[in-house]
Scaffold this motif. Structure first.
Motif, PDB file in Angstrom:
ATOM      1  N   HIS A 126     -30.686 -25.620 -30.657  1.00 46.14           N
ATOM      2  CA  HIS A 126     -30.093 -24.742 -29.636  1.00 46.14           C
ATOM      3  C   HIS A 126     -31.135 -23.721 -29.141  1.00 46.14           C
ATOM      4  O   HIS A 126     -31.279 -23.495 -27.930  1.00 46.14           O
ATOM      5  CB  HIS A 126     -28.881 -24.044 -30.270  1.00 46.14           C
ATOM      6  N   ILE A 127     -31.877 -23.130 -30.058  1.00 42.00           N
ATOM      7  CA  ILE A 127     -32.888 -22.124 -29.680  1.00 42.00           C
ATOM      8  C   ILE A 127     -34.008 -22.778 -28.854  1.00 42.00           C
ATOM      9  O   ILE A 127     -34.414 -22.276 -27.801  1.00 42.00           O
ATOM     10  CB  ILE A 127     -33.498 -21.422 -30.920  1.00 42.00           C
ATOM     11  N   LEU A 128     -34.517 -23.925 -29.335  1.00 37.88           N
ATOM     12  CA  LEU A 128     -35.654 -24.573 -28.653  1.00 37.88           C
ATOM     13  C   LEU A 128     -35.246 -25.064 -27.255  1.00 37.88           C
ATOM     14  O   LEU A 128     -36.014 -24.994 -26.306  1.00 37.88           O
ATOM     15  CB  LEU A 128     -36.189 -25.745 -29.478  1.00 37.88           C
ATOM     16  N   MET A 267     -39.449  -8.803 -36.079  1.00 37.20           N
ATOM     17  CA  MET A 267     -38.367  -8.635 -35.106  1.00 37.20           C
ATOM     18  C   MET A 267     -37.033  -8.504 -35.828  1.00 37.20           C
ATOM     19  O   MET A 267     -36.835  -9.062 -36.904  1.00 37.20           O
ATOM     20  CB  MET A 267     -38.327  -9.810 -34.122  1.00 37.20           C
ATOM     21  N   ASN A 268     -36.120  -7.732 -35.244  1.00 34.04           N
ATOM     22  CA  ASN A 268     -34.812  -7.515 -35.854  1.00 34.04           C
ATOM     23  C   ASN A 268     -33.726  -8.212 -35.038  1.00 34.04           C
ATOM     24  O   ASN A 268     -33.773  -8.219 -33.819  1.00 34.04           O
ATOM     25  CB  ASN A 268     -34.484  -6.008 -35.898  1.00 34.04           C
ATOM     26  N   ILE A 269     -32.756  -8.784 -35.751  1.00 26.52           N
ATOM     27  CA  ILE A 269     -31.633  -9.448 -35.078  1.00 26.52           C
ATOM     28  C   ILE A 269     -30.348  -8.913 -35.687  1.00 26.52           C
ATOM     29  O   ILE A 269     -30.147  -9.020 -36.893  1.00 26.52           O
ATOM     30  CB  ILE A 269     -31.685 -10.981 -35.296  1.00 26.52           C
ATOM     31  N   ASP A 270     -29.478  -8.338 -34.849  1.00 29.80           N
ATOM     32  CA  ASP A 270     -28.245  -7.800 -35.435  1.00 29.80           C
ATOM     33  C   ASP A 270     -26.983  -8.514 -34.975  1.00 29.80           C
ATOM     34  O   ASP A 270     -25.949  -8.404 -35.594  1.00 29.80           O
ATOM     35  CB  ASP A 270     -28.117  -6.284 -35.216  1.00 29.80           C
ATOM     36  N   GLU A 271     -27.074  -9.285 -33.875  1.00 32.69           N
ATOM     37  CA  GLU A 271     -25.867  -9.966 -33.368  1.00 32.69           C
ATOM     38  C   GLU A 271     -25.916 -11.445 -33.741  1.00 32.69           C
ATOM     39  O   GLU A 271     -26.661 -12.202 -33.160  1.00 32.69           O
ATOM     40  CB  GLU A 271     -25.836  -9.869 -31.832  1.00 32.69           C
ATOM     41  N   LEU A 272     -25.096 -11.875 -34.708  1.00 35.96           N
ATOM     42  CA  LEU A 272     -25.070 -13.293 -35.068  1.00 35.96           C
ATOM     43  C   LEU A 272     -23.728 -13.894 -34.664  1.00 35.96           C
ATOM     44  O   LEU A 272     -22.676 -13.339 -34.966  1.00 35.96           O
ATOM     45  CB  LEU A 272     -25.258 -13.481 -36.571  1.00 35.96           C
ATOM     46  N   ALA A 273     -23.787 -15.052 -34.001  1.00 42.08           N
ATOM     47  CA  ALA A 273     -22.537 -15.716 -33.594  1.00 42.08           C
ATOM     48  C   ALA A 273     -21.800 -16.232 -34.828  1.00 42.08           C
ATOM     49  O   ALA A 273     -20.583 -16.214 -34.897  1.00 42.08           O
ATOM     50  CB  ALA A 273     -22.851 -16.874 -32.660  1.00 42.08           C
ATOM     51  N   ARG A 301     -32.996 -14.157 -30.109  1.00 43.40           N
ATOM     52  CA  ARG A 301     -31.846 -13.229 -30.225  1.00 43.40           C
ATOM     53  C   ARG A 301     -30.622 -13.750 -29.475  1.00 43.40           C
ATOM     54  O   ARG A 301     -29.525 -13.821 -30.010  1.00 43.40           O
ATOM     55  CB  ARG A 301     -32.208 -11.850 -29.657  1.00 43.40           C
ATOM     56  N   GLU A 302     -30.858 -14.110 -28.223  1.00 42.71           N
ATOM     57  CA  GLU A 302     -29.740 -14.592 -27.396  1.00 42.71           C
ATOM     58  C   GLU A 302     -29.119 -15.850 -27.999  1.00 42.71           C
ATOM     59  O   GLU A 302     -27.899 -15.986 -28.072  1.00 42.71           O
ATOM     60  CB  GLU A 302     -30.235 -14.928 -25.975  1.00 42.71           C
ATOM     61  N   SER A 303     -29.967 -16.774 -28.433  1.00 39.19           N
ATOM     62  CA  SER A 303     -29.474 -18.058 -28.942  1.00 39.19           C
ATOM     63  C   SER A 303     -28.678 -17.884 -30.232  1.00 39.19           C
ATOM     64  O   SER A 303     -27.681 -18.573 -30.448  1.00 39.19           O
ATOM     65  CB  SER A 303     -30.639 -19.016 -29.189  1.00 39.19           C
ATOM     66  N   LEU A 304     -29.112 -16.971 -31.084  1.00 42.15           N
ATOM     67  CA  LEU A 304     -28.393 -16.765 -32.347  1.00 42.15           C
ATOM     68  C   LEU A 304     -27.072 -16.034 -32.121  1.00 42.15           C
ATOM     69  O   LEU A 304     -26.178 -16.089 -32.960  1.00 42.15           O
ATOM     70  CB  LEU A 304     -29.259 -15.991 -33.356  1.00 42.15           C
ATOM     71  N   SER A 305     -26.950 -15.356 -30.974  1.00 42.52           N
ATOM     72  CA  SER A 305     -25.696 -14.626 -30.740  1.00 42.52           C
ATOM     73  C   SER A 305     -24.689 -15.424 -29.910  1.00 42.52           C
ATOM     74  O   SER A 305     -23.525 -15.093 -29.866  1.00 42.52           O
ATOM     75  CB  SER A 305     -25.972 -13.279 -30.075  1.00 42.52           C
ATOM     76  N   ASP A 306     -25.132 -16.530 -29.256  1.00 38.68           N
ATOM     77  CA  ASP A 306     -24.160 -17.251 -28.412  1.00 38.68           C
ATOM     78  C   ASP A 306     -23.900 -18.681 -28.890  1.00 38.68           C
ATOM     79  O   ASP A 306     -23.348 -19.498 -28.166  1.00 38.68           O
ATOM     80  CB  ASP A 306     -24.612 -17.260 -26.944  1.00 38.68           C
ATOM     81  N   PHE A 307     -24.285 -18.982 -30.113  1.00 36.66           N
ATOM     82  CA  PHE A 307     -24.129 -20.350 -30.633  1.00 36.66           C
ATOM     83  C   PHE A 307     -22.672 -20.638 -30.996  1.00 36.66           C
ATOM     84  O   PHE A 307     -22.016 -19.838 -31.653  1.00 36.66           O
ATOM     85  CB  PHE A 307     -25.022 -20.508 -31.878  1.00 36.66           C
ATOM     86  N   ASP A 308     -22.164 -21.794 -30.581  1.00 35.44           N
ATOM     87  CA  ASP A 308     -20.784 -22.179 -30.937  1.00 35.44           C
ATOM     88  C   ASP A 308     -20.765 -22.830 -32.313  1.00 35.44           C
ATOM     89  O   ASP A 308     -21.636 -23.635 -32.626  1.00 35.44           O
ATOM     90  CB  ASP A 308     -20.223 -23.190 -29.920  1.00 35.44           C
ATOM     91  N   ALA A 309     -19.741 -22.517 -33.085  1.00 35.21           N
ATOM     92  CA  ALA A 309     -19.616 -23.104 -34.430  1.00 35.21           C
ATOM     93  C   ALA A 309     -19.536 -24.625 -34.328  1.00 35.21           C
ATOM     94  O   ALA A 309     -19.081 -25.178 -33.334  1.00 35.21           O
ATOM     95  CB  ALA A 309     -18.365 -22.563 -35.108  1.00 35.21           C
ATOM     96  N   LEU A 310     -19.982 -25.294 -35.379  1.00 34.71           N
ATOM     97  CA  LEU A 310     -19.942 -26.752 -35.417  1.00 34.71           C
ATOM     98  C   LEU A 310     -18.538 -27.241 -35.755  1.00 34.71           C
ATOM     99  O   LEU A 310     -17.811 -26.591 -36.495  1.00 34.71           O
ATOM    100  CB  LEU A 310     -20.874 -27.259 -36.528  1.00 34.71           C
TER     101      LEU A 310
END
Length: 448
Positions: A126-128, A267-273, A301-310
């Motif tokens: 998803h990120i790539l 880098m910091n990431i605080d929003e996880l989907a 950051r964006e990809s980790l916060s908008d990923f849909d669950a499997l």
């Protein structure tokens, strides 16, 4: 018709076998596909259409033993009589993952582990993809690797690989390898020895070079033990929730953020989907792999916060009268269910059971007493589960169909509770596979 490459036999005609056959034909081998079981109709049609010879319901041993090369389906154990005969004649046997690898030129991220590998594989892809890379997703999920190499080649591949696939790999050398964790699973294929199963997972790094990367969980005991047992050539990077890591990733509990320190700029990431402790691990692993491929921080950051669950992995189904229903049918072992129960914030009515792979349920007892108010045991033989948890919950019942399971769980649940299907067992007693089990669960919930 003679073939410049010689004879190749593909054992097994599922996605992996058919993919290998397509690639072998393209490379100019004389291809023969043999499956001792029945071949699914769409695969048989595909082989016919491509003019690939095949047999089902038997193995033509005389013909197979003349093969120059054998590509073996991951489902066939070493103990199978035909495999023993091939080994005695010192025939080359490789997996479809190895075969695909030998004929491609992309950059590979390969993920294995007992739990989380599908999520990490999907997240990384998803990120790539969001970063605009030409990337394929496959291996143990989706398309077989060999099929992609033959028909849909990419510059990057993100592959989920199981221990069974790795068992017949020798030269497979991903640019980035990831072991998510190692907990007891499939031990029946490894002489019931944990160290054999661990060795199988570590085959993912065996052919990696010094300029490759290996990402692992620094909190996982079996992986840490493995680090002492095996020679680690690639750069090794840990991720951890328990301690700070210099060249990897860790969780900053004060700021409630993931910190990636895998390159010079952290880098910091605080929003996880994806929520829950296990998904924090999964997000770290995917984030680290992406940073190693120079993906921009913003994209990660964006990809980790908008990923849909499997599907079938802590998948929210729906809410009925304030009761939430969650499908975690992919939890086919105790460790997966441990993560699921641990991530629950509400009181749980738990649907559990299936084919027991020698499970030790005792590690779940503290979580059951903390989170679970009622248990629905679903399966042909659930006595062991019953005995383990009877004293921990007030309500426990045994059922033999998904319809009865969902209805019983609905009766036990109150507004504000969650009904969780997280079986901790394989599905083959009542269902075709975990997907079938998950779909039936969702159908029955919708029918309430």
């Amino acid at each position: 018709m003679s073939s410049k490459k010689g004879n190749i036999t593909i054992l097994g005609a599922g996605e992996s076998g058919v993919g290998a056959a397509i690639l072998a034909k393209k490379l100019g081998y004389r291809v023969f596909v043999s499956d001792k079981g029945a071949i699914a109709e769409h695969y048989a049609e595909e082989l016919k259409k491509r003019g690939i010879e095949f047999e089902s319901g038997q193995h033509d041993e005389a013909r197979i033993l003349k093969s120059k090369l054998v590509v073996k389906s991951p489902g066939i154990p070493e103990t199978a009589p035909l495999i023993k005969k091939l080994r005695e004649r010192e025939k080359e046997i490789i997996s479809e993952i190895e075969f695909g690898f030998l004929h491609q030129s992309g950059t590979i991220v390969a993920i294995t582990g007992s739990n989380g590998k599908t999520t990490v594989t999907s997240l990384t892809h998803h990120i790539l993809k969001n970063a605009g890379l030409d990337v394929g997703l496959g291996g143990n999920i989706g398309k077989s690797f060999a099929r992609m190499v033959a028909e849909d080649p990419h510059e990057y591949y993100v592959l989920e690989v199981s221990s069974f696939q790795l068992d017949d790999c020798y030269k497979f050398a991903p640019h980035i390898s990831i072991i998510t964790n190692i907990t007891p699973d499939h031990l029946d294929r490894y002489d019931n020895k944990m160290e054999n199963y661990v060795a199988s997972k570590f085959r993912i790094i065996q052919a990696q070079k010094r300029d490759n990367h290996f990402i692992y969980c620094g909190d996982d005991m079996e992986t840490i033990k493995g680090l002492g047992r095996f020679k680690i050539k690639p750069h090794a990077h840990a991720f951890s929730l328990e301690h700070k890591v210099d060249d990897g990733a860790y969780y900053d509990t004060e700021k409630e953020q993931i910190v990636l320190t895998i390159d010079l700029e952290s880098m910091n990431i605080d929003e996880l989907a994806l929520q829950g402790k296990h998904n924090t691990y999964n997000s770290m692993a995917a984030g680290m792999a992406s940073r190693l491929l120079q993906i921009r921080k913003e994209t990660i950051r964006e990809s980790l916060s908008d990923f849909d669950a499997l599907e079938h992995r802590l998948e929210p189904v729906m809410e009925i009268h304030g009761i939430e229903f969650i499908n975690d049918s992919k939890a086919t072992n105790v460790n997966s269910t441990y993560y699921a129960l641990e991530s629950m914030k509400k009181q749980v009515v738990w649907i559990v059971g299936g084919v027991d792979k020698g499970n030790d349920y005792s590690q779940l007892t503290p979580l059951v007493s903390e989170h679970v108010k009622a248990i629905v045991c679903l399966g042909e033989n659930v006595q062991k589960i019953h005995d383990e948890f009877e004293s921990e919950v007030e309500l426990i019942t045994d059922v033999k169909s998904m319809q009865d399971a969902v209805q019983a769980a609905y009766r036990f649940a109150d507004k504000g509770d969650v009904v969780l299907l997280s079986p901790a067992c394989a599905s083959f007693d009542l269902f075709e596979n975990y997907e079938d089990r998950g779909r039936q669960f969702k159908d029955e919930v919708r029918a309430l």
